[in-house]
Motif scaffolding. Structure first.
Motif, short mmCIF file in Angstrom:
data_model
loop_
_atom_site.label_atom_id
_atom_site.label_comp_id
_atom_site.label_asym_id
_atom_site.label_seq_id
_atom_site.Cartn_x
_atom_site.Cartn_y
_atom_site.Cartn_z
N ARG A 24 0.82 -1.21 0.00
CA ARG A 24 0.00 0.00 0.00
C ARG A 24 0.86 1.26 0.00
N GLU A 25 2.04 1.15 0.57
CA GLU A 25 2.96 2.28 0.54
C GLU A 25 3.60 2.43 -0.83
N ASN A 26 3.80 1.30 -1.50
CA ASN A 26 4.44 1.30 -2.81
C ASN A 26 3.71 0.30 -3.72
N PRO A 27 2.56 0.69 -4.27
CA PRO A 27 1.73 -0.24 -5.06
C PRO A 27 2.45 -0.86 -6.26
N ALA A 28 3.48 -0.20 -6.76
CA ALA A 28 4.19 -0.74 -7.92
C ALA A 28 4.84 -2.08 -7.62
N LEU A 29 5.11 -2.34 -6.36
CA LEU A 29 5.73 -3.61 -5.97
C LEU A 29 4.81 -4.80 -6.21
N ALA A 30 3.50 -4.54 -6.22
CA ALA A 30 2.53 -5.64 -6.33
C ALA A 30 2.69 -6.42 -7.62
N GLY A 31 3.04 -5.73 -8.70
CA GLY A 31 3.19 -6.39 -9.99
C GLY A 31 4.64 -6.67 -10.36
N GLN A 32 5.53 -6.49 -9.41
CA GLN A 32 6.96 -6.67 -9.67
C GLN A 32 7.28 -8.13 -9.99
N GLN A 33 8.23 -8.35 -10.90
CA GLN A 33 8.70 -9.69 -11.25
C GLN A 33 10.21 -9.74 -11.13
N ASP A 34 10.73 -10.91 -10.72
CA ASP A 34 12.18 -11.03 -10.62
C ASP A 34 12.76 -11.35 -11.99
N GLU A 35 14.06 -11.68 -12.05
CA GLU A 35 14.72 -11.90 -13.33
C GLU A 35 14.17 -13.10 -14.09
N HIS A 36 13.43 -13.94 -13.41
CA HIS A 36 12.82 -15.11 -14.07
C HIS A 36 11.32 -14.92 -14.32
N GLY A 37 10.84 -13.73 -14.05
CA GLY A 37 9.42 -13.46 -14.26
C GLY A 37 8.53 -13.89 -13.10
N TYR A 38 9.15 -14.42 -12.06
CA TYR A 38 8.39 -14.85 -10.88
C TYR A 38 7.80 -13.62 -10.20
N SER A 39 6.55 -13.75 -9.78
CA SER A 39 5.84 -12.59 -9.23
C SER A 39 5.18 -12.94 -7.91
N LEU A 40 4.65 -11.92 -7.26
CA LEU A 40 3.95 -12.15 -6.00
C LEU A 40 2.71 -13.01 -6.20
N ILE A 41 2.06 -12.88 -7.35
CA ILE A 41 0.86 -13.68 -7.57
C ILE A 41 1.23 -15.15 -7.78
N HIS A 42 2.38 -15.40 -8.39
CA HIS A 42 2.86 -16.78 -8.49
C HIS A 42 3.15 -17.34 -7.09
N ALA A 43 3.79 -16.51 -6.26
CA ALA A 43 4.13 -16.96 -4.90
C ALA A 43 2.88 -17.25 -4.09
N ALA A 44 1.91 -16.34 -4.16
CA ALA A 44 0.68 -16.51 -3.39
C ALA A 44 -0.07 -17.76 -3.82
N ALA A 45 -0.10 -18.02 -5.12
CA ALA A 45 -0.78 -19.22 -5.63
C ALA A 45 -0.05 -20.48 -5.19
N SER A 46 1.26 -20.48 -5.32
CA SER A 46 2.05 -21.65 -4.99
C SER A 46 1.96 -22.01 -3.51
N TYR A 47 1.98 -20.99 -2.65
CA TYR A 47 1.95 -21.23 -1.20
C TYR A 47 0.53 -21.24 -0.62
N ASN A 48 -0.47 -21.15 -1.51
CA ASN A 48 -1.87 -21.25 -1.07
C ASN A 48 -2.28 -20.12 -0.14
N HIS A 49 -1.77 -18.93 -0.38
CA HIS A 49 -2.16 -17.76 0.41
C HIS A 49 -3.33 -17.06 -0.30
N LEU A 50 -4.54 -17.50 -0.01
CA LEU A 50 -5.71 -17.12 -0.80
C LEU A 50 -6.10 -15.66 -0.62
#
Length: 218
Positions: A21-47
């Motif tokens: 919320r302090e830095n909304p741009a981070l929400a769509g950030q991807q690392d050098e392999h394209g991995y993103s927060l939404i991938h992490a949340a899905a993989s770890y079942n953080h609904l």
């Protein structure tokens, strides 16, 4: 040292959402392999994090990594798959760089059979709705038509009855599906490939009148 949002997402840390919320741009950030927060949340079942990323921070639910795979490819639970598909509108037909949909890849890997089965059923459910037509009239002999081939999905949305004339299934498309269903080899790989090609042509908006129903040539 700044907090790593990917580690926070993996741990489902309560510090993550305030950071975003302090830095909304981070929400769509991807690392050098394209991995993103939404991938992490899905993989770890953080609904709840999944929902927040898409609904609050407007992250694309179909955001792709370097392998062209979305978050749906990395789910390990049916609950996560349901949130992505039923609540957030994740695409079932999207293919990664290897040419597989999420359902196909998860099925082939064999680690999460319940997830694979759920995705297969969602695809079949969408196909049945299409085959029944948007006006609710069943296709002739449609009860004998099995689910569409694995990996095929059709995204559908509700329409206002007043709009039926504009949204009815194309008569030529309906005729060709019925014709396919009568083929003696319908249940074979060739018949299923022909059906997949036909529906994918329709999704792509191609002119079905000028095309022959045929098996895809790999």
């Amino acid at each position: 040292m700044p907090a790593n949002p990917f580690l926070l997402a993996a741990d489902n840390s309560p510090a993550l959402l305030p950071l975003l919320r302090e830095n909304p741009a981070l929400a769509g950030q991807q690392d050098e392999h394209g991995y993103s927060l939404i991938h992490a949340a899905a993989s770890y079942n953080h609904l709840d994090l999944l929902r927040a990323l898409v609904q609050e921070f407007k992250v694309d639910v179909n955001l792709r990594d370097e392998d062209e795979e979305t978050a749906l490819f990395v789910v390990e639970t049916v609950d996560a798959a349901k949130v992505l598909v039923e609540e957030l509108g994740a695409g079932l037909l999207i293919k990664g760089s290897e040419g597989y949909t999420a359902c196909q890849k998860i099925t082939e890997e064999g680690d999460f059979p319940e997830v694979a089965e759920y995705l297969r059923l969602k695809e079949a459910e969408s196909a049945r709705v299409l085959l029944n037509g948007t006006n609710g009239e069943p296709v002739q002999d449609g009860g004998d038509i099995p689910p569409l081939p694995q990996g095929l999905n059709i995204s559908l949305s509700a329409v206002n009855p007043a709009e039926n004339d504009e949204n009815e299934v194309d008569p030529e498309f309906r005729r060709r599906i019925e014709e396919l269903a009568q083929r003696s080899d319908f249940h074979s790989e060739e018949g299923q490939a022909a059906l997949r090609q036909l529906v994918q042509d329709a999704i792509a908006g191609e002119n079905l009148t000028d095309r022959n129903v045929r098996a895809r040539q790999d």
